[in-house]
Scaffold this active site. Structure first.
Site, PDB file in Angstrom:
ATOM      1  CB  ALA A  65      72.948   9.532   6.995  1.00  0.00           C
ATOM      2  N   GLY A 109      74.527   9.861   2.086  1.00  0.00           N
ATOM      3  CA  GLY A 109      75.175   8.460   2.504  1.00  0.00           C
ATOM      4  C   GLY A 109      74.613   7.393   1.474  1.00  0.00           C
ATOM      5  CD  GLU A 112      78.896   9.690   1.982  1.00  0.00           C
ATOM      6  OE1 GLU A 112      78.107   9.499   2.681  1.00  0.00           O
ATOM      7  OE2 GLU A 112      80.346  10.409   2.099  1.00  0.00           O
ATOM      8  CD  GLU A 132      76.332  14.284   2.376  1.00  0.00           C
ATOM      9  OE1 GLU A 132      76.561  15.174   1.149  1.00  0.00           O
ATOM     10  OE2 GLU A 132      76.519  13.107   2.255  1.00  0.00           O
TER      11      GLU A 132
HETATM   12  N1  CO8 Z   1      66.391  10.895   6.582  1.00  0.00           N
HETATM   13  C1  CO8 Z   1      65.371  10.772   6.979  1.00  0.00           C
HETATM   14  N2  CO8 Z   1      64.278  10.688   6.624  1.00  0.00           N
HETATM   15  C2  CO8 Z   1      64.245  10.656   5.124  1.00  0.00           C
HETATM   16  C3  CO8 Z   1      65.190  11.126   4.647  1.00  0.00           C
HETATM   17  C4  CO8 Z   1      66.516  10.898   5.314  1.00  0.00           C
HETATM   18  N3  CO8 Z   1      67.750  11.256   4.641  1.00  0.00           N
HETATM   19  N4  CO8 Z   1      64.721  11.314   3.119  1.00  0.00           N
HETATM   20  C5  CO8 Z   1      63.589  11.211   3.258  1.00  0.00           C
HETATM   21  N5  CO8 Z   1      63.191  10.999   4.255  1.00  0.00           N
HETATM   22  C6  CO8 Z   1      61.732  10.594   4.678  1.00  0.00           C
HETATM   23  C7  CO8 Z   1      60.979  11.932   4.828  1.00  0.00           C
HETATM   24  O1  CO8 Z   1      61.350  12.704   6.069  1.00  0.00           O
HETATM   25  C8  CO8 Z   1      59.626  11.549   4.540  1.00  0.00           C
HETATM   26  O2  CO8 Z   1      59.189  10.941   5.626  1.00  0.00           O
HETATM   27  P1  CO8 Z   1      57.579  11.601   6.283  1.00  0.00           P
HETATM   28  O3  CO8 Z   1      56.570  11.096   5.418  1.00  0.00           O
HETATM   29  O4  CO8 Z   1      57.293  10.698   7.613  1.00  0.00           O
HETATM   30  O5  CO8 Z   1      57.455  12.769   6.476  1.00  0.00           O
HETATM   31  C9  CO8 Z   1      59.643  10.434   3.588  1.00  0.00           C
HETATM   32  O6  CO8 Z   1      61.007   9.835   3.671  1.00  0.00           O
HETATM   33  C10 CO8 Z   1      59.334  10.700   2.266  1.00  0.00           C
HETATM   34  O7  CO8 Z   1      60.109  11.804   1.890  1.00  0.00           O
HETATM   35  P2  CO8 Z   1      59.367  13.127   1.133  1.00  0.00           P
HETATM   36  O8  CO8 Z   1      58.137  13.279   1.516  1.00  0.00           O
HETATM   37  O9  CO8 Z   1      60.652  14.194   1.487  1.00  0.00           O
HETATM   38  O10 CO8 Z   1      59.492  12.656  -0.322  1.00  0.00           O
HETATM   39  P3  CO8 Z   1      59.681  13.725  -1.704  1.00  0.00           P
HETATM   40  O11 CO8 Z   1      59.698  12.693  -2.809  1.00  0.00           O
HETATM   41  O12 CO8 Z   1      59.172  14.903  -1.441  1.00  0.00           O
HETATM   42  O13 CO8 Z   1      61.382  14.072  -1.682  1.00  0.00           O
HETATM   43  C11 CO8 Z   1      63.523  13.785  -1.436  1.00  0.00           C
HETATM   44  C12 CO8 Z   1      62.314  13.301  -1.670  1.00  0.00           C
HETATM   45  C13 CO8 Z   1      63.910  14.834  -2.332  1.00  0.00           C
HETATM   46  C14 CO8 Z   1      64.743  12.589  -1.546  1.00  0.00           C
HETATM   47  C15 CO8 Z   1      63.777  14.312  -0.037  1.00  0.00           C
HETATM   48  O14 CO8 Z   1      63.148  13.396   0.877  1.00  0.00           O
HETATM   49  C16 CO8 Z   1      65.052  14.853   0.765  1.00  0.00           C
HETATM   50  O15 CO8 Z   1      65.420  15.794   0.153  1.00  0.00           O
HETATM   51  N6  CO8 Z   1      65.704  14.041   1.474  1.00  0.00           N
HETATM   52  C17 CO8 Z   1      66.824  14.269   2.298  1.00  0.00           C
HETATM   53  C18 CO8 Z   1      68.174  13.908   1.116  1.00  0.00           C
HETATM   54  C19 CO8 Z   1      69.201  14.248   1.788  1.00  0.00           C
HETATM   55  O16 CO8 Z   1      69.637  15.599   2.242  1.00  0.00           O
HETATM   56  N7  CO8 Z   1      70.107  13.095   2.197  1.00  0.00           N
HETATM   57  C20 CO8 Z   1      71.504  13.605   2.801  1.00  0.00           C
HETATM   58  C21 CO8 Z   1      71.250  13.340   4.145  1.00  0.00           C
HETATM   59  S1  CO8 Z   1      72.777  13.570   5.253  1.00  0.00           S
HETATM   60  C22 CO8 Z   1      73.953  12.390   4.836  1.00  0.00           C
HETATM   61  O17 CO8 Z   1      73.615  11.619   4.082  1.00  0.00           O
HETATM   62  C23 CO8 Z   1      75.150  12.211   5.660  1.00  0.00           C
HETATM   63  C24 CO8 Z   1      76.022  11.036   5.218  1.00  0.00           C
HETATM   64  C25 CO8 Z   1      76.710  10.543   6.535  1.00  0.00           C
HETATM   65  C26 CO8 Z   1      77.455   9.180   6.079  1.00  0.00           C
HETATM   66  C27 CO8 Z   1      76.285   8.155   5.723  1.00  0.00           C
HETATM   67  C28 CO8 Z   1      76.760   6.956   5.755  1.00  0.00           C
HETATM   68  C29 CO8 Z   1      76.356   5.820   4.552  1.00  0.00           C
END
Ligand code: CO8
Length: 259
Positions: A65, A109, A112, A132
Site C-alpha cells: 500500500a 498490500g 495480499e 507491516e
Molecule cells: N509506498 C509508497 N512509495 C513506495 C512504496 C510504498 N509501499 N514502495 C516503494 N515506493 C517508492 C519509493 O518511495 C521510491 O520513490 P522515490 O523515488 O520518490 O523516493 C520508489 O518507490 C522506488 O523505491 P526505492 O527507491 O525504495 O527502491 P529500492 O529498490 O531501493 O527498494 C523496496 C525497494 C525494498 C521495495 C523499498 O521500496 C521498500 O521497502 N518499499 C516499502 C515496502 C513496504 O514496506 N511495503 C508495505 C507497505 S504497508 C502495507 O502494504 C499495508 C497493507 C494495507 C492493506 C493494503 C491493501 C491492498
C-alpha cells in the site's frame, strides 16, 4: 483509459491487467485501486472474457500500500471511510478466475493482492513479504488470514512477526504459489497459458467450480461438501453439462454454449 493500469487481451478469452505505476514500484494508492476495481468489474461483465491475469512489472508486482498516502491517516478517517474495504472487494467480488503472476516485489498490500487471486504463479526470484510490522502496523487486506491458510500458522507467524521477506522459490515450496518459473517472462506466459485453458472451458462450470472451492475457505467440511453437492446438482440444469457429457458419449469435442 487508465492512468495506473494497462489492459490487453493477449489470448482469446483472456484479459491481462498490468499494474503500471513504475515510479513507485506499483505502490497501491487509492486511485490505482479504484481503477483496478472498475477494470475488474467491467472484465467480469464482459462476455468475451473467460479468465483474468493480474501482473506487475519485472521489478515489482506491487511494493505494498502507498505508505506516503497512509502515513498521516487517522483512526477516525480510516474507520469512517472504511479504508481498504473497497480494495479487498475489488478482487473478491470477481466471479471469473483470476491468476496473479508475481515478479519482483510483492510486499504488504502487494503480497495480499497476489493472494486475493485464485491461482498464484511467480518467478523464483520474486520477493514476498508482509513487512507491516516494521512500519508499526499489521497486514490490513487479509494477509494474516490468507497467508496462514496458505502456508500454515507457524510459517505465517514467522513471516508476519519478523517482517522478513521470502523468495518465490520458497513460495512454491510452501504451497503459496501453484507454479514457480525461472524468469518473469515465463511466469506471465505461464499464467496466460493457464488462463487460456480455463477460458476455453464451460463458463458456467468454471464459475461454479471457483465458487465451491472458495467456500472451502469459509465453511466446515460437512457444510462445504453439502454446498458442493447442491451446486453439482444445479449444474444438471445447465446446457453445458448436457453438451459436455453428450460429447463424451459420442466421442466428440464439446462445443460449449458460453452461457
Ligand atoms: N509506498 C509508497 N512509495 C513506495 C512504496 C510504498 N509501499 N514502495 C516503494 N515506493 C517508492 C519509493 O518511495 C521510491 O520513490 P522515490 O523515488 O520518490 O523516493 C520508489 O518507490 C522506488 O523505491 P526505492 O527507491 O525504495 O527502491 P529500492 O529498490 O531501493 O527498494 C523496496 C525497494 C525494498 C521495495 C523499498 O521500496 C521498500 O521497502 N518499499 C516499502 C515496502 C513496504 O514496506 N511495503 C508495505 C507497505 S504497508 C502495507 O502494504 C499495508 C497493507 C494495507 C492493506 C493494503 C491493501 C491492498
Amino acid at each position: 483509459s487508465y492512468e495506473f493500469l494497462k489492459l490487453s487481451t493477449p489470448k482469446e478469452g483472456v484479459a491481462l491487467v498490468t499494474l503500471h505505476r513504475p515510479k513507485a514500484l506499483n505502490a497501491l494508492c487509492t486511485p490505482l485501486f479504484k481503477e483496478l476495481h472498475t477494470a475488474l468489474a467491467s472484465l467480469d461483465a464482459d462476455r468475451s472474457i473467460g479468465a483474468i491475469v493480474i501482473t506487475g512489472s519485472e521489478r515489482a508486482f506491487a511494493a505494498g500500500a502507498d505508505i506516503k498516502e497512509m502515513k498521516d491517516l487517522t483512526f477516525s478517517a480510516a474507520y469512517s471511510g472504511d479504508f481498504i474495504e473497497l480494495w479487498s472487494a475489488a478482487v473478491a467480488q470477481v466471479k471469473k478466475p483470476i491468476i496473479t503472476a508475481v515478479n519482483g516485489y510483492a510486499l504488504g498490500g502487494g503480497c495480499e493482492l497476489a493472494m486475493m487471486g485464485d491461482i498464484l504463479y511467480c518467478s523464483a526470484g520474486a520477493t514476498f513479504g508482509q513487512p507491516e510490522i516494521k512500519l508499526g502496523t499489521i497486514p490490513g487486506a487479509g494477509g494474516s488470514q490468507r497467508l496462514t491458510r496458505a502456508i500454515g500458522k507457524s510459517r505465517a507467524m514467522e513471516v508476519i512477526l519478523t517482517g522478513e521477506n521470502f523468495s518465490g522459490k520458497q513460495a512454491g515450496e510452501w504451497g503459496l504459489a501453484a507454479k514457480v518459473f525461472e524468469t518473469p517472462e515465463e511466469c506471465v506466459e505461464g499464467a496466460l497459458g493457464t488462463a487460456e485453458k480455463i477460458a476455453r472451458l464451460s463458463r458456467v462450470a468454471v464459475k461454479a467450480a471457483k465458487e465451491v472451492v472458495n467456500k472451502s475457505q469459509d465453511l466446515g467440511l460437512r457444510e462445504g461438501v453439502e454446498f458442493e453437492r447442491r451446486v453439482f446438482h444445479g449444474l444438471f440444469g445447465s446446457r453445458d453439462q448436457k453438451i459436455g457429457m453428450g460429447a463424451f458419449a459420442k466421442k466428440e469435442k464439446p462445443e460449449w454454449s458460453h452461457e
